[in-house]
Write a protein that holds these residues in place. Structure first.
Motif, PDB file in Angstrom:
ATOM      1  N   PRO A  28       8.717  14.065 -10.361  1.00  0.00           N
ATOM      2  CA  PRO A  28       7.543  13.270 -10.746  1.00  0.00           C
ATOM      3  C   PRO A  28       8.049  11.997 -11.428  1.00  0.00           C
ATOM      4  O   PRO A  28       8.965  12.054 -12.252  1.00  0.00           O
ATOM      5  N   PHE A  29       7.472  10.861 -11.115  1.00  0.00           N
ATOM      6  CA  PHE A  29       7.930   9.590 -11.665  1.00  0.00           C
ATOM      7  C   PHE A  29       6.817   8.942 -12.476  1.00  0.00           C
ATOM      8  O   PHE A  29       5.677   8.862 -12.006  1.00  0.00           O
ATOM      9  N   PHE A  30       7.148   8.485 -13.668  1.00  0.00           N
ATOM     10  CA  PHE A  30       6.140   7.878 -14.528  1.00  0.00           C
ATOM     11  C   PHE A  30       6.447   6.411 -14.820  1.00  0.00           C
ATOM     12  O   PHE A  30       5.801   5.531 -14.294  1.00  0.00           O
ATOM     13  N   ARG A  80       0.826  -1.207   0.000  1.00  0.00           N
ATOM     14  CA  ARG A  80       0.000   0.000   0.000  1.00  0.00           C
ATOM     15  C   ARG A  80       0.860   1.257   0.000  1.00  0.00           C
ATOM     16  O   ARG A  80       1.745   1.413   0.840  1.00  0.00           O
ATOM     17  N   LEU A  81       0.545   2.162  -0.931  1.00  0.00           N
ATOM     18  CA  LEU A  81       1.254   3.439  -0.963  1.00  0.00           C
ATOM     19  C   LEU A  81       0.789   4.361   0.153  1.00  0.00           C
ATOM     20  O   LEU A  81       1.585   5.040   0.791  1.00  0.00           O
ATOM     21  N   MET A 117       3.845  11.456  -7.965  1.00  0.00           N
ATOM     22  CA  MET A 117       4.371  12.101  -6.761  1.00  0.00           C
ATOM     23  C   MET A 117       5.621  11.428  -6.211  1.00  0.00           C
ATOM     24  O   MET A 117       6.532  12.110  -5.733  1.00  0.00           O
ATOM     25  N   THR A 118       5.683  10.086  -6.264  1.00  0.00           N
ATOM     26  CA  THR A 118       6.761   9.399  -5.542  1.00  0.00           C
ATOM     27  C   THR A 118       7.324   8.220  -6.324  1.00  0.00           C
ATOM     28  O   THR A 118       6.692   7.676  -7.228  1.00  0.00           O
ATOM     29  N   LEU A 119       8.524   7.829  -5.894  1.00  0.00           N
ATOM     30  CA  LEU A 119       9.136   6.554  -6.249  1.00  0.00           C
ATOM     31  C   LEU A 119       9.224   5.756  -4.952  1.00  0.00           C
ATOM     32  O   LEU A 119       9.760   6.247  -3.955  1.00  0.00           O
ATOM     33  N   VAL A 148      -0.499   4.125  -7.760  1.00  0.00           N
ATOM     34  CA  VAL A 148       0.550   3.408  -8.479  1.00  0.00           C
ATOM     35  C   VAL A 148       0.441   3.679  -9.980  1.00  0.00           C
ATOM     36  O   VAL A 148      -0.642   3.622 -10.554  1.00  0.00           O
ATOM     37  N   GLY A 149       1.578   3.972 -10.591  1.00  0.00           N
ATOM     38  CA  GLY A 149       1.636   4.113 -12.040  1.00  0.00           C
ATOM     39  C   GLY A 149       2.306   2.894 -12.642  1.00  0.00           C
ATOM     40  O   GLY A 149       1.697   1.861 -12.870  1.00  0.00           O
TER      41      GLY A 149
END
Length: 359
Positions: free
Chosen positions: A285-287, A236-237, A265-267, A247-248
């Motif tokens: 930003p992380f994709f 869980r994030l 927003m996060t890694l 989650v991406g």
């Protein structure tokens, strides 16, 4: 220091610098050159997914572009890394191609297809299994009105398929549905359903050791035992700075012990067995993300033309790569390492397929 010693120092010191400086300059320039992007190919279509064959000789890609007629043309191509020849093996005007993945055991390629008709009830989804040896379609797995994503379970003739669907009930309220199912990659027959009903899954991946399957929904990553189908926990994030994180992109590390996920927003990295968060950062930003095959480096993309390389164990930022020297201006939307980890390949919305030598 006497006069003779001083003269010798000047003579040999000059020779030392005369030899050492060009050598040092050579290695500095060579190191810089090795990190320059190289254009493998340029199409008129955005590169939506990339994957290497197990031997690394062939790069599979899915792409999409708008025709002059106003219709979209979507196709799957195989790109030979030695000859740089591209072969289109499948194309359609009706379906959007999202995922492409090679099987590690047999010469199969799985492609997820989704068709939008404007009505969520009449949407169509399916998974195409393509026989690479005979260059023909092997099976078509129908996922009904749900959009699929795919992942082969390594060293097993099993394909994991996650699906999602969104619509409205009779009162106009949002409703969601989806599933995670395992299929035989040889026959296309369903083997088992992993997920509970009523959950829309926007991605699926399998661990390199073939033991685990993971699928994402919102801020959660669900884990299952690939052999028995039993639930193996949920990652869980949660919230980040007062905002729910979703989650991406997500992936297992090469040793299957760590799960990494990216979001806008996060890694975040977890220990798979315990569910403990190992690292979380919001530096960018992380994709999209990918582990290098040796597990030492994690590559992440941002909202533009930039890729960041990380030593995730030490939490150290290693290097910034960009496609802008090639004239690219749009976001990188697909990413992969070749099997030996020497090269990183990226695809963007303008149709650039770019390569960097990373070791």
């Amino acid at each position: 220091m006497n006069m003779s010693t001083r003269k010798n120092w000047k003579r040999y010191g000059f020779l030392f610098f005369a030899v050492a400086l060009p050598i040092a300059a050579y290695f500095i320039l060579a190191e810089r050159a090795s990190w320059r992007p190289r254009l493998l190919m340029k199409t008129r279509a955005e590169i939506t997914s990339l994957d290497f064959s197990p031997g690394g000789g062939v790069l599979a890609l899915t792409s999409s572009h708008l025709l002059e007629t106003g219709r979209n043309n979507h196709y799957v191509s195989l790109f030979d890394m030695k000859s740089h020849r591209q072969e289109k093996i499948f194309n359609t005007n009706n379906y959007y191609l999202d995922d492409v993945e090679f099987s590690s055991k047999v010469q199969l390629l799985a492609v997820s297809l989704a068709k939008s008709t404007g009505s969520s009830i009449n949407n169509k989804g399916c998974v195409l299994l393509h026989d690479l040896h005979n260059r023909k379609q092997l099976k078509l797995i129908d996922t009904g009105n749900q959009y699929p994503s795919v992942s082969f379970v390594p060293d097993a003739e099993i394909l994991a398929v996650a699906t999602w669907w969104a619509g409205h009930d009779t009162k106009g309220r949002d409703i969601y549905d989806g599933s995670v199912k395992l299929y035989s990659s040889r026959t296309g027959n369903q083997l088992r359903t992993l997920s509970p009903s009523g959950i829309a899954f926007h991605g699926v991946t399998s661990s390199p050791d073939g033991k685990w399957v993971a699928a994402a929904n919102g801020g959660k990553i669900y884990l299952w035992d690939a052999r028995t189908g039993t639930n193996a926990g949920t990652l869980r994030l949660g919230m980040w700075k007062g905002i729910w994180d979703n989650v991406g992109s997500f992936e297992f590390s090469p040793d299957s012990r760590v799960v990494a996920s990216s979001s806008e927003m996060t890694l975040t990295l977890w220990d798979r067995a315990s569910g403990k968060k190992l690292w979380r950062t919001d530096k960018f930003p992380f994709f999209f993300l990918r582990f290098s095959p040796d597990g030492k480096t994690l590559a992440t993309t941002t909202e533009d033309t930039v890729i960041h390389l990380w030593n995730w164990r030490t939490k150290q930022h290693l290097r910034r790569l960009t496609t802008t020297p090639l004239g690219a201006k749009t976001q990188i939307i697909s990413l992969t390492f070749n099997p030996d980890g020497n090269y990183l390949i990226a695809g963007d919305q303008e149709g650039h397929v770019v390569q960097w030598r990373v070791k």
